[in-house]
Design a protein around this motif. Sequence first.
Motif, PDB file in Angstrom:
ATOM      1  N   ASN A  68     -13.432 -22.411 -24.856  1.00 35.68           N
ATOM      2  CA  ASN A  68     -12.366 -22.105 -23.922  1.00 35.68           C
ATOM      3  C   ASN A  68     -11.054 -21.620 -24.517  1.00 35.68           C
ATOM      4  N   PHE A  69     -10.902 -21.615 -25.810  1.00 37.51           N
ATOM      5  CA  PHE A  69      -9.640 -21.117 -26.340  1.00 37.51           C
ATOM      6  C   PHE A  69      -9.702 -19.604 -26.546  1.00 37.51           C
ATOM      7  N   ASP A  70      -8.555 -18.947 -26.321  1.00 39.99           N
ATOM      8  CA  ASP A  70      -8.460 -17.527 -26.658  1.00 39.99           C
ATOM      9  C   ASP A  70      -8.002 -17.401 -28.105  1.00 39.99           C
ATOM     10  N   GLU A  71      -6.953 -18.156 -28.416  1.00 40.42           N
ATOM     11  CA  GLU A  71      -6.462 -18.207 -29.792  1.00 40.42           C
ATOM     12  C   GLU A  71      -6.149 -19.661 -30.100  1.00 40.42           C
ATOM     13  N   LEU A  72      -6.822 -20.206 -31.076  1.00 35.54           N
ATOM     14  CA  LEU A  72      -6.654 -21.620 -31.403  1.00 35.54           C
ATOM     15  C   LEU A  72      -5.326 -21.842 -32.112  1.00 35.54           C
ATOM     16  N   PRO A  73      -4.450 -22.682 -31.569  1.00 31.31           N
ATOM     17  CA  PRO A  73      -3.168 -22.948 -32.222  1.00 31.31           C
ATOM     18  C   PRO A  73      -3.347 -23.848 -33.441  1.00 31.31           C
ATOM     19  N   GLU A  74      -2.314 -23.934 -34.237  1.00 28.30           N
ATOM     20  CA  GLU A  74      -2.327 -24.845 -35.381  1.00 28.30           C
ATOM     21  C   GLU A  74      -2.453 -26.274 -34.853  1.00 28.30           C
ATOM     22  N   PRO A  75      -3.281 -27.087 -35.474  1.00 29.67           N
ATOM     23  CA  PRO A  75      -3.436 -28.475 -35.003  1.00 29.67           C
ATOM     24  C   PRO A  75      -2.342 -29.389 -35.550  1.00 29.67           C
ATOM     25  N   SER A  76      -1.081 -29.034 -35.296  1.00 33.61           N
ATOM     26  CA  SER A  76       0.043 -29.775 -35.872  1.00 33.61           C
ATOM     27  C   SER A  76       0.111 -31.221 -35.384  1.00 33.61           C
TER      28      SER A  76
END
Length: 128
Positions: A68-76
């Motif tokens: 479901n992600f388009d662009e995976l963000p940083e897992p901060s």
Amino acid sequence: MDPRVEMHAEKLVDYCAEVEEGEKVLIGAPPCASELVEALNAEIASRDAFPMTLWFYDDRIFRAIKKNFDELPEPSHLEAAVENSDVFIALRSFDNRAEDSDIPSEKDQEFTLKIKEFFEKAYECRSV
């Protein structure tokens, strides 16, 4: 609870992780390891250390994220949990390794790289 599970938790906490009083312990685990996670939390708390569980290694959860992600963000937020922990205990188990077989390989690879970065940081602290 099965006494073998309690014994395993005690060995992980005492021998493997050497958890001491006042330490913050992050446990990464799949839901299928809930009995061991329960025993680990009890064992860690009995040493006046603070456990926190991250329900993480679940094939269905990973599939939902990857699909479901388009662009995976940083897992901060995951990195913050690790940075504020003294010990990291990772439990791995999967019910169905083929759960995410319908995920395009590009998404799977991107997710794998982001998670790899998280684990590299996680294993910098004392870890099991």
